[in-house]
Structures are given as structure tokens and as C-alpha cells.
Design an enzyme around this catalytic site. Structure first.
Site, PDB file in Angstrom:
ATOM      1  CD1 TRP A  83       0.808  -0.323   3.042  1.00 55.60           C
ATOM      2  CD2 TRP A  83      -0.826   1.078   3.605  1.00 55.60           C
ATOM      3  NE1 TRP A  83       1.054   0.105   4.333  1.00 55.60           N
ATOM      4  CE2 TRP A  83       0.058   0.964   4.704  1.00 55.60           C
ATOM      5  CE3 TRP A  83      -1.939   1.910   3.738  1.00 55.60           C
ATOM      6  CZ2 TRP A  83      -0.124   1.667   5.914  1.00 55.60           C
ATOM      7  CZ3 TRP A  83      -2.124   2.594   4.942  1.00 55.60           C
ATOM      8  CH2 TRP A  83      -1.219   2.469   6.012  1.00 55.60           C
ATOM      9  CG  ASP A  84       4.861   0.826   1.483  1.00 56.60           C
ATOM     10  OD1 ASP A  84       3.963   0.089   1.914  1.00 56.60           O
ATOM     11  OD2 ASP A  84       5.987   0.901   2.005  1.00 56.60           O
ATOM     12  CD  GLU A 137       2.610  -4.089   8.970  1.00 55.44           C
ATOM     13  OE1 GLU A 137       3.814  -3.966   9.269  1.00 55.44           O
ATOM     14  OE2 GLU A 137       2.193  -4.191   7.804  1.00 55.44           O
ATOM     15  CE  LYS A 150       5.953  -1.869  11.527  1.00 54.45           C
ATOM     16  NZ  LYS A 150       5.859  -3.132  10.795  1.00 54.45           N
ATOM     17  CD  GLN A 151       2.545   1.537   9.825  1.00 58.31           C
ATOM     18  OE1 GLN A 151       3.317   0.608  10.044  1.00 58.31           O
ATOM     19  NE2 GLN A 151       2.255   1.946   8.609  1.00 58.31           N
TER      20      GLN A 151
HETATM   21  O1  IFM Z   1       3.701  -1.377   4.051  1.00 63.39           O
HETATM   22  C1  IFM Z   1       4.615  -1.244   5.077  1.00 63.39           C
HETATM   23  C2  IFM Z   1       3.896  -1.462   6.395  1.00 63.39           C
HETATM   24  O2  IFM Z   1       2.895  -0.492   6.585  1.00 63.39           O
HETATM   25  C3  IFM Z   1       4.875  -1.409   7.535  1.00 63.39           C
HETATM   26  N1  IFM Z   1       5.901  -2.386   7.335  1.00 63.39           N
HETATM   27  C4  IFM Z   1       6.663  -2.169   6.100  1.00 63.39           C
HETATM   28  C5  IFM Z   1       5.753  -2.207   4.896  1.00 63.39           C
HETATM   29  C6  IFM Z   1       6.568  -1.924   3.623  1.00 63.39           C
HETATM   30  O3  IFM Z   1       7.118  -0.648   3.683  1.00 63.39           O
END
Ligand code: IFM
Length: 727
Positions: free
Chosen positions: A331-332, A473, A585-586
Site C-alpha cells: 500500500w506504500d 502491525e 507501530k504507526q
Molecule cells: O507497508 C509497510 C507497512 O505499513 C509497515 N511495514 C513495512 C511495509 C513496507 O514498507
């Protein structure tokens, strides 16, 4: 004066070899070549990737293949091999000119026998002709006369971190050229490269052709006197079976067509192409040199990764600049990188979205395999759009154990992310042909997936998405992740409105599409019904959204209590331990508020921002976090928080803040940084009705200027420091 267009390295630092190889990658949206030196060093990664050329491998399913090494150049000076590990390096500097992607290294080297040579190396991957790349080495003996020898060609013995992908098909050398023809082992993609070497010198030049197996080489030698310059030019052409049926003929023809056009001619066309890119894409920041250079650096890396002529490839999470995630796309692309392209280079955005369209069969297959309808996009995607997330990977701390990776099974929000990106592209471009022919099918088929994945909870009277992973995640196997639920709700409603729009504006095409995907009126009613009853975990008293069911019951450990640290909360607590605490994590709820501000009552925004900000692992969690946090801090937090997170994202690769920039550019962070400037500080927001600008510049910024394309028209934005009232 500080040069705000150049990334420089002032000394030779073998310990930062890999990091700098990533930073100094050259590319043109077709290929990317890491910034390895011409002469080889232990531990270097002499890597060229070409979009779409994947081959199979164990565990990771599929990876981008490292092409034959076209940089290789062995230099022998009066009988001594040039090697920075020997003799004495008297001066060294390396510069990447972001204006035009020219990588230059200048140095003076004294050999073990005491002979001093001045050298300059330059290279670029042509943006005007993506099948061509050029390298130049200029040597001047300062205090000796003698024979200067070059050995250079195409080294087909390359591997991917020890894994070999190429089968040899043929090779040859002729006059001052050589060529190599290979095929990937499992995916059977052919590739061919051809090279011409030309040496200019005051004396005669002798050339020998060495037909070494899988490594055709040209050996040139000449004599030089002190102060006399010798120059080598190497022109390379490259084609694959994805471009043409006969890549070998194409590569050789291309090389022949470049005969007589030396570096200067190729350079002029290349530099002109770059000028146009920057005319469209540059962002000017005055009053903050670090921010200015960082935004240009990140835009450069997005531009060299963006496919200009190919709608069957995506951009991997680490672009074409390193082995991280093996070239797989996440999804990046759609949520982080695509907005940059949508608003500055819509042609590239269209190609990227078309990749998802062409890969609908893989997404349908994935949905069907999991017992669902419609199309479920893979969490990680490579050549053909099938799921390529590894299921098990070795535990980095204990090689005897494996770790189960669940993202490919249950990180399902990517289907809504792709629909969101298609909607954003359509809204900004009004590219009707794309929406009708491709975008609508993406949006409708993924909506159908949501409808079949939703589960009715009889007791509560709502629809739910159970057993998922949200953007955060650290927590897996959760029920009703707010981001997933509300993105799905928005997506189902979007799908309905797209159906209505199609019926009104393109009734015949709409009828054909509905027939093709077997879409009936009762499907639409069900989508509406689900959207209206999706579980929405907002506490009406506090206004807080629970990130997923049971999140508030997890242990509330403060991030501060973990300091000092230099690793993520997950590596401190372990995978299971991190699942038990509220640290995330984010941005997850904040990510939702960013993408879909309308999904939450405005009065609740700040309380959620504050709650989750305190619990987000922004320093060592995902590199995707800081840019989004910067945008939300600009909207809801404090200017200090906004700038702190912006600069964190700005340094991600330039300063290697996570210690893994050697694996490649963090493409999502690069795209997120552009969004932090344009959507954050610049305050650009869009809707079906149009765009608005509510700037809030950091207090020390004197000017912010950028352009974006809105429905075919270029809009110029030029903000002064006082815009945003000294935010
Ligand atoms: O897509 C990301 C995810 O949101 C976090 N871990 C790394 C992936 C790839 O950059």
C-alpha cells in the site's frame, strides 16, 4: 552558498558503503543502478534492477533480479591496479546532482609505488532514452608516464544476495562493443545488454576483445604522459523480453543507433528531460536548507522510480534501489507515493493504477482462494499481482526458528487503499477514460470483496471485519480495526456512487461492465446495507475511537518509560509482548482521520490525535509513520510536533535514521514527505467539489512554492512565511 540541489559525500567511508549506494542510486523509471563504485569492494552491492523483471525464489516467492553489472571498470595505471584499499587517497568527493541525476566522483590517488593520478568518474541513466546509460572515467597522471589500461564489459555473474537467477543464452564481442544475452531461470524473461567502449587519448589506443563466458570484456590500453588526460566512455543499452520479443536485437540496434553520439549528445537530451521533470515537480522551501535539500532528494528518488512507459509495473517499497522487500509493492505505493504522481505526473499515476487494473485476475484469484467474492488485492505484489508475502521468515535473532508472517493473510485494508487511490486520481484528474475503462472495475470488484468478507453480528446488529491487521502491525488477529472498517464503509459507498455516475454518464459502457462482472441491483442494496451498519467503535462520551476491539484493555505502557532505546517497541517486547501493550507501530486511527476526515465528527478529532500520538512508536516503528504524523500534527497538534515528525521523515534515508537505508530508499517515506509539505504545511485538501488551501508553514520557513495539476490545469502555489499566521 549552500548548494540546495546536490547530495555530497566528502570522504570515502567504507563503513557507509551500502547506505551511500542507496542514496547515490541513478535511474530513469525503467532501471535503477545502486551507487556502487566502478572498481569493486568487499561487501558492495553492484546492483541494477529493471522494473517488472522478477524471478522466483524460496520463501519470498519472487524478487526483482539483479542485472549484469554495467558499472564494472578495472583500471591499471603503469602496471598497478587502482584500488582505494591500497596506496593513499589524497582527496575524494562524490556528488549527486539532483537537477539531472548525474553522479560524479573526483579523487586523487597515490599508488603504492608513489604514482599520483587525478580521476573523475561520471554516470547517468538516460531519462530521454530509458534503454541507455552512460559512464565516463577521466584520468590524468600527475607525476608519471606509462600505460593506462581499462578492462570493462558486462559481468553476467551477478547474483541477488548469493541467489543466481540468470541462465546464459549467448554473448559476443566485436570491435569496441560487446553484448550479453540471458534469461531468468523460472520466470523465463529474456534480457540483453550491449556496450560500447571508447577511449580518447593523446596516444594510440589498442583494444582487445575477451570473450570470457558470461562476462564479455573489452580491454583498452594507451600511453599517457604527466598532465595528459585519458578519457573512457562507456555507453550501455538494455532491453528485456517485457519490452520486445527480441531484446538482443533491440539492445544491439539501440547501441548502433547511439554510435557517433557521444556522452555530450546523450547528456544534452537527458538533461533537457530532467529540466522538464523539475519544472513540473519542484518544491521550493526558503528559510530551511535541510528541508529544501531533503524534499528535492526524495522527489528525485520518486521520479527515478516512477514508470513512464509501462503500465504493468508498480514501485516496490524500496523502489529500484535495494534488496529490501525484494522489490514487492505494498500500500506504500497507493497511499504514500501515488499522491505525488497524481498531483505532479498524472501520466505516471495512471500507469501505476493500471498495474492494479491489469492484476485484477490475481486479486480475484486471491479472493476466491480465501472463499470470498470480487477482488482481494495481495498485501505484497510483484510481477503478476498474485500474493507474494512470505508466510514464514527466519527469526533474525534466532536462525533456528521461523516467524509466521500474517500480513498476506489478513492485512486486508490494501483493497480499500487501492480504491482510495483510484478515487483520488479520478478526483484530481477527471480522467474519465481511466475511470470508465479501469478505475470503476477496480473499485467495484474490491467493493464486492468487502461485502463478502463482512460478517453479520446478530447480537449487536452490525457488520464486522474480524481477524485482521490494521496499519499498526504490532497488533495482529484483531477484530474491527477502525481503519479497516471505516475505509471499507467509505469504499462501499464510493462504489455505489460510481455505479450511479456510470449509469448517468456512460449507460452503455456501464451496462457492459456490470454484465462483465455480473453486478446486480441486489448487490448494490447489500453494499448499502453493510455500509450503513458497519461497526464503528466510537465512544460517544469520550469521542475516542478504539483502534480495534479490546485495544483499550491492553496494558498502557508509556513510550517514555522505554527510553533510552535504539530499537522498536516490538523488538523490545517481542512479537507477542508488543501485541499485549497499547504502543502502536504507526498511525492507524490518525491515518484514518487523515485520509477520510469526514468519517469522524470534527469534535472528536483532537482527542483521538492526542491519545494515539502518545502511544505511537514514531522513532523506531514504521518509516511510514512520521510523515502522516506531521500532517496530522499540522492539522490538530502543535507546530513543534509537526516539524519534529517532518524532519524525522526528511532524514529517513539521507541520515539512515533506522539503520536500514542500505536495503533501499523508503519509498513511502519519500512520498509521505511530499504529502507532509503539500497537504500538511501547504494545507492542500481536495474533494469532489474542488481544492482548498489552508497553509500553516513552520515559523522559520520564509517561502513554500509548489505546483500541482488539477483536472489538466497546472496550479502554482507560492506561499510566504507569514501564510498560516506563523504556525
Ligand atoms: O507497508 C509497510 C507497512 O505499513 C509497515 N511495514 C513495512 C511495509 C513496507 O514498507
Amino acid at each position: 552558498m549552500v548548494d540546495l540541489w546536490t547530495i555530497s559525500e566528502a570522504s570515502f567511508e567504507p563503513r557507509r558503503l551500502r547506505h551511500n549506494e542507496t542514496v547515490f542510486t541513478v535511474g530513469n523509471g525503467y532501471l535503477g543502478t545502486r551507487g556502487a563504485f566502478e572498481e569493486a569492494y568487499p561487501g558492495d552491492q553492484r546492483t541494477t534492477f529493471v522494473h517488472g523483471v522478477f524471478d522466483n525464489l524460496p520463501i519470498f516467492f519472487s524478487e526483482l533480479v539483479n542485472f549484469p553489472d554495467w558499472l564494472e571498470l578495472e583500471i591499471i595505471l603503469a602496471g598497478e591496479h587502482f584500488d582505494l584499499a591500497e596506496g593513499k587517497l589524497l582527496s575524494f568527493e562524490r556528488h549527486l546532482d539532483l537537477r539531472n541525476g548525474l553522479l560524479t566522483r573526483t579523487l586523487r590517488w597515490r599508488s603504492p609505488a608513489g604514482r599520483t593520478t587525478r580521476m573523475e568518474f561520471r554516470r547517468f541513466a538516460s531519462l530521454a532514452d530509458v534503454h541507455a546509460a552512460c559512464l565516463q572515467a577521466t584520468l590524468t597522471p600527475e607525476d608519471y608516464s606509462g600505460k593506462i589500461e581499462f578492462r570493462s564489459g558486462l559481468d553476467g555473474g551477478t547474483d541477488n544476495l548469493s541467489f543466481k537467477h540468470w541462465d546464459w543464452l549467448g554473448q559476443g564481442t566485436e570491435d569496441q562493443t560487446c553484448w550479453l544475452h540471458l534469461r531468468t531461470h523460472s520466470s523465463q524473461i529474456e534480457a540483453a545488454m550491449a556496450v560500447r567502449l571508447q577511449v580518447e587519448s593523446g596516444a594510440a589506443v589498442a583494444t582487445e576483445n575477451w570473450d570470457v563466458h558470461a562476462h564479455p570484456t573489452l580491454a583498452c590500453s594507451t600511453d599517457a604522459e604527466p598532465g595528459q588526460t585519458v578519457r573512457l566512455e562507456k555507453i550501455v543499452s538494455i532491453f528485456t523480453g517485457r519490452d520486445t520479443q527480441d531484446p538482443l536485437s533491440a539492445a544491439r540496434k539501440k547501441l548502433a543507433s547511439l554510435t557517433g553520439r557521444n556522452w555530450d549528445a546523450l547528456w544534452r537530451e537527458h538533461a533537457k528531460a530532467w529540466k522538464e521533470e523539475w519544472r513540473r515537480c519542484d518544491v521550493v522551501i526558503e528559510g530551511d536548507d535541510e528541508a529544501q535539500l531533503a524534499i528535492r532528494f526524495n522527489i528525485y528518488h520518486l521520479l527515478i522510480a516512477g514508470p513512464r512507459y509501462d503500465e504493468h509495473v508498480n514501485i516496490g517499497a524500496k523502489t529500484l534501489s535495494g534488496y529490501g522487500y525484494r522489490g514487492h509493492a505494498f500500500w506504500d505505493t497507493e497511499i504514500f507515493m501515488l499522491p505525488f504522481f497524481t498531483f505532479t505526473r498524472p501520466e505516471i499515476a495512471r500507469n501505476l493504477l493500471s498495474y492494479r487494473y491489469h492484476n485484477l485476475p490475481g486479486a480475484r484469484e486471491k479472493a476466491a482462494e480465501n472463499g470470498f467474492k470480487g477482488a482481494q488485492y495481495p498485501w505484497e505484489s510483484a510481477g503478476d499481482g498474485r500474493e507474494v508475502t512470505p508466510t514464514w521468515v527466519p527469526n533474525p535473532n534466532d536462525r533456528t526458528r521461523m516467524i509466521r508472517i500474517w500480513t498476506g493473510d489478513i492485512e486486508i485494508h490494501i483493497s480499500a487503499d487501492i480504491a482510495f487511490a483510484a478515487w483520488q486520481y479520478w478526483t484530481a484528474s477527471h480522467d474519465e477514460e481511466f475511470l470508465v475503462e479501469r478505475g470503476a472495475e477496480i473499485i467495484l470488484e474490491t467493493a464486492r470483496f468487502w461485502a463478502s468478507r463482512a460478517e453479520w453480528n446478530q447480537k449487536r446488529g452490525d457488520y464486522e471485519f474480524k481477524d485482521v491487521i490494521g496499519p499498526d502491525e504490532y497488533h495482529d488477529h484483531v477484530d474491527n480495526n477502525a481503519y479497516t472498517n471505516l475505509m471499507a464503509r467509505w469504499h462501499l459507498r464510493l462504489a455505489r456512487s460510481i455505479v450511479d455516475w456510470l449509469k448517468e454518464h456512460h449507460p452503455a459502457k456501464a451496462a457492459r461492465l456490470f454484465e462483465k462482472i455480473d453486478l446486480k441491483e441486489d448487490n448494490l442494496e447489500r453494499w448499502q446495507q453493510i455500509a450503513d451498519h458497519i461497526y464503528r467503535p466510537v465512544n460517544p462520551k469520550t469521542g475516542l475511537i478504539e483502534q480495534f476491539e479490546g485495544y483499550f484493555k491492553r496494558k498502557d505502557v508509556s513510550l517514555e518509560s522505554l527510553e533510552p532505546r535504539n530499537e522498536s517497541a516490538q523488538s523490545l517486547f517481542g512479537i507477542d509482548g508488543a501485541n499485549e501493550v497499547q504502543i502502536i507501530k504507526q498511525p492507524d486511527v490518525a491515518m484514518l482521520m487523515y485520509l477520510l476526515p469526514g468519517e469522524l465528527e470534527p469534535a472528536y478529532a483532537k482527542v483521538n490525535y492526542d491519545y494515539y500520538t502518545e502511544r505511537t512508536d514514531l522513532t523506531f516503528g514504521s518509516s511510514l509513520g512520521p510523515s502522516i504524523q506531521a500532517i496530522m500534527a499540522t492539522r490538530l497538534g502543535t507546530p513543534g510536533q509537526a516539524y519534529e515528525n517532518f524532519i524525522r521523515a526528511a532524514r529517513a534515508d539521507l541520515e539512515d535514521v533506522r539503520g536500514n537505508a542500505g536495503d533501499g530508499i523508503h519509498g513511502a517515506s519519500a512520498g509521505g514527505l511530499w504529502q507532509a509539505v503539500v497537504f500538511g504545511f501547504g494545507g492542500l485538501q481536495i474533494s469532489d467539489e474542488g481544492w482548498t488551501l489552508t497553509p500553516k508553514l513552520p515559523a522559520h520557513w520564509k517561502r513554500l512554492a509548489f505546483k500541482f495539476v488539477w483536472r489538466g490545469e497546472e496550479v502554482k502555489v507560492d506561499l510566504k512565511g507569514e501564510d498560516g499566521a506563523g504556525h
